[in-house]
Design an enzyme around this catalytic site. Structure first.
Site, mmCIF file in Angstrom:
data_model
loop_
_atom_site.group_PDB
_atom_site.id
_atom_site.type_symbol
_atom_site.label_atom_id
_atom_site.label_comp_id
_atom_site.label_asym_id
_atom_site.label_seq_id
_atom_site.Cartn_x
_atom_site.Cartn_y
_atom_site.Cartn_z
ATOM 1 N N PHE A 156 5.072 -2.110 -12.653
ATOM 2 C CA PHE A 156 4.278 -2.851 -11.665
ATOM 3 C C PHE A 156 4.815 -4.271 -11.534
ATOM 4 O O PHE A 156 4.519 -5.143 -12.343
ATOM 5 C CB PHE A 156 2.807 -2.864 -12.098
ATOM 6 C CG PHE A 156 1.866 -3.458 -11.088
ATOM 7 C CD1 PHE A 156 1.253 -4.687 -11.320
ATOM 8 C CD2 PHE A 156 1.578 -2.782 -9.918
ATOM 9 C CE1 PHE A 156 0.374 -5.237 -10.388
ATOM 10 C CE2 PHE A 156 0.688 -3.317 -8.980
ATOM 11 C CZ PHE A 156 0.098 -4.538 -9.217
ATOM 12 N N ARG A 187 6.085 -17.464 -8.591
ATOM 13 C CA ARG A 187 6.380 -16.245 -9.357
ATOM 14 C C ARG A 187 7.583 -15.474 -8.812
ATOM 15 O O ARG A 187 7.883 -14.383 -9.244
ATOM 16 C CB ARG A 187 5.128 -15.358 -9.398
ATOM 17 C CG ARG A 187 4.027 -15.945 -10.277
ATOM 18 C CD ARG A 187 2.637 -15.549 -9.875
ATOM 19 N NE ARG A 187 1.665 -16.188 -10.781
ATOM 20 C CZ ARG A 187 1.278 -17.452 -10.674
ATOM 21 N NH1 ARG A 187 1.748 -18.233 -9.706
ATOM 22 N NH2 ARG A 187 0.428 -17.981 -11.541
ATOM 23 N N SER A 212 -8.075 -13.779 4.815
ATOM 24 C CA SER A 212 -9.441 -14.241 5.040
ATOM 25 C C SER A 212 -10.465 -13.108 5.032
ATOM 26 O O SER A 212 -11.642 -13.316 5.291
ATOM 27 C CB SER A 212 -9.530 -14.988 6.374
ATOM 28 O OG SER A 212 -9.031 -14.160 7.414
ATOM 29 N N PHE A 224 0.824 -1.217 0.000
ATOM 30 C CA PHE A 224 0.000 0.000 0.000
ATOM 31 C C PHE A 224 0.853 1.261 0.000
ATOM 32 O O PHE A 224 0.450 2.288 -0.548
ATOM 33 C CB PHE A 224 -0.935 -0.005 1.221
ATOM 34 C CG PHE A 224 -1.964 1.070 1.208
ATOM 35 C CD1 PHE A 224 -1.718 2.278 1.850
ATOM 36 C CD2 PHE A 224 -3.181 0.898 0.548
ATOM 37 C CE1 PHE A 224 -2.663 3.294 1.841
ATOM 38 C CE2 PHE A 224 -4.138 1.898 0.533
ATOM 39 C CZ PHE A 224 -3.878 3.102 1.189
ATOM 40 N N GLU A 225 2.045 1.190 0.581
ATOM 41 C CA GLU A 225 2.950 2.348 0.681
ATOM 42 C C GLU A 225 3.838 2.534 -0.557
ATOM 43 O O GLU A 225 4.557 3.528 -0.670
ATOM 44 C CB GLU A 225 3.849 2.210 1.924
ATOM 45 C CG GLU A 225 3.161 2.508 3.240
ATOM 46 C CD GLU A 225 2.217 1.400 3.673
ATOM 47 O OE1 GLU A 225 2.514 0.217 3.413
ATOM 48 O OE2 GLU A 225 1.151 1.714 4.231
ATOM 49 N N VAL A 270 1.279 -9.345 -2.577
ATOM 50 C CA VAL A 270 0.004 -9.243 -1.867
ATOM 51 C C VAL A 270 -0.672 -10.606 -1.970
ATOM 52 O O VAL A 270 -0.983 -11.074 -3.071
ATOM 53 C CB VAL A 270 -0.885 -8.141 -2.455
ATOM 54 C CG1 VAL A 270 -2.116 -7.922 -1.578
ATOM 55 C CG2 VAL A 270 -0.101 -6.827 -2.587
ATOM 56 N N HIS A 307 -9.450 -7.300 2.749
ATOM 57 C CA HIS A 307 -8.303 -6.373 2.767
ATOM 58 C C HIS A 307 -7.441 -6.532 1.511
ATOM 59 O O HIS A 307 -6.944 -5.559 0.954
ATOM 60 C CB HIS A 307 -7.466 -6.632 4.027
ATOM 61 C CG HIS A 307 -6.508 -5.535 4.331
ATOM 62 N ND1 HIS A 307 -5.157 -5.740 4.445
ATOM 63 C CD2 HIS A 307 -6.701 -4.218 4.528
ATOM 64 C CE1 HIS A 307 -4.556 -4.599 4.703
ATOM 65 N NE2 HIS A 307 -5.481 -3.662 4.757
HETATM 66 N N1 LIG Z 1 -1.646 -8.053 3.498
HETATM 67 C C1 LIG Z 1 -0.601 -7.480 2.811
HETATM 68 C C2 LIG Z 1 -0.187 -6.185 3.038
HETATM 69 N N2 LIG Z 1 -0.825 -5.404 3.953
HETATM 70 C C3 LIG Z 1 -0.236 -4.202 4.501
HETATM 71 C C4 LIG Z 1 -0.504 -2.973 3.623
HETATM 72 O O1 LIG Z 1 0.230 -3.050 2.403
HETATM 73 C C5 LIG Z 1 -0.072 -1.703 4.371
HETATM 74 O O2 LIG Z 1 1.320 -1.784 4.631
HETATM 75 C C6 LIG Z 1 -0.824 -1.533 5.666
HETATM 76 O O3 LIG Z 1 -2.218 -1.571 5.402
HETATM 77 C C7 LIG Z 1 -0.467 -0.196 6.351
HETATM 78 O O4 LIG Z 1 -0.781 0.877 5.495
HETATM 79 N N3 LIG Z 1 0.841 -5.644 2.337
HETATM 80 C C8 LIG Z 1 1.519 -6.398 1.383
HETATM 81 O O5 LIG Z 1 2.471 -5.906 0.764
HETATM 82 N N4 LIG Z 1 1.108 -7.692 1.155
HETATM 83 C C9 LIG Z 1 0.078 -8.258 1.826
HETATM 84 O O6 LIG Z 1 -0.247 -9.460 1.584
HETATM 85 C C1 LIG Z 2 -3.557 -8.900 1.531
HETATM 86 C C2 LIG Z 2 -3.852 -8.713 2.948
HETATM 87 O O1 LIG Z 2 -4.039 -7.610 3.427
HETATM 88 C C3 LIG Z 2 -4.092 -9.949 3.731
HETATM 89 O O2 LIG Z 2 -2.876 -10.681 3.795
HETATM 90 C C4 LIG Z 2 -4.545 -9.639 5.154
HETATM 91 O O3 LIG Z 2 -5.011 -10.856 5.671
HETATM 92 P P1 LIG Z 2 -6.493 -10.886 6.308
HETATM 93 O O4 LIG Z 2 -7.443 -10.564 5.176
HETATM 94 O O5 LIG Z 2 -6.659 -12.323 6.804
HETATM 95 O O6 LIG Z 2 -6.522 -9.863 7.407
#
Ligand SMILES: Nc1c(NC[C@H](O)[C@H](O)[C@H](O)CO)[nH]c(=O)[nH]c1=O
Ligand SMILES: CC(=O)[C@@H](O)COP(=O)(O)O
Length: 154
Positions: free
Chosen positions: A114, A128, A86, A58-59, A82, A89
């Protein structure tokens, strides 16, 4: 005969910025290694590669934008992993990082690549990140070199 423009797969004289997410570091470290190895094997000087670590995907767009706006880089490569959990998000993170990275390139004119894997499970991410489905970091590096050289022609 049409006038055809295409980029080269060579990093000589290119300055590359890389933004990589620390979340799922087991995967993103492999993406980073694939990107740097590919750049190096295509004559990119490692001294011309800057790497910025962010907490999560996200950052990525914010730091990618700062790099692109600095005008120090011929391309910016964005790497992350990413992996669906569950809740919903996953969808929000994927949507925002993909839209954000695309906007950085369009707003700054700097090729912003990307290289974020968005997968249903860890196995798909591993595939991957240097196994049976290749390395998306390496693929992103190839795209970065091609786009950087192509844009220099306009
Ligand atoms: N669940 C994953 C995240 N979540 C964190 C967000 O990217 C972000 O850092 C947080 O919400 C604070 O702003 N990030 C990933 O890169 N991969 C994931 O699977
Ligand atoms: C991609 C995500 O943010 C994910 O890994 C977070 O897991 P959850 O949906 O079980 O909180």
């Amino acid at each position: 005969m049409a006038n055809v423009f295409e980029g080269y797969l060579n990093g000589k004289d290119l300055k590359i910025g890389i933004v990589v997410a620390r979340f799922n570091e087991f995967i993103t470290n492999k993406l980073l290694g694939g990107a740097i190895d590919t750049l190096r094997r295509h004559e990119t000087d490692e001294a011309n590669i800057d790497v910025a670590w962010v907490p999560g995907a996200f950052e990525i767009p914010l730091v990618a934008k700062k790099m692109a706006e600095s005008k120090k880089y011929d391309a910016v490569i964005c790497l992350g992993a990413v992996i669906r959990g569950s809740t919903s998000h996953y969808d929000y993170v994927c949507n925002e990082v993909s839209k954000g990275v695309a906007q950085v390139g369009l707003q700054t004119g700097v090729p912003t690549i990307f290289g974020v894997v968005t997968t249903e499970n860890i196995e798909q991410a591993i595939e991957r990140a240097g196994t049976k489905a290749g390395n998306k970091g390496a693929d992103a590096a190839m795209a970065a070199m091609e786009m950087a050289s192509l844009l220099k022609k306009f």
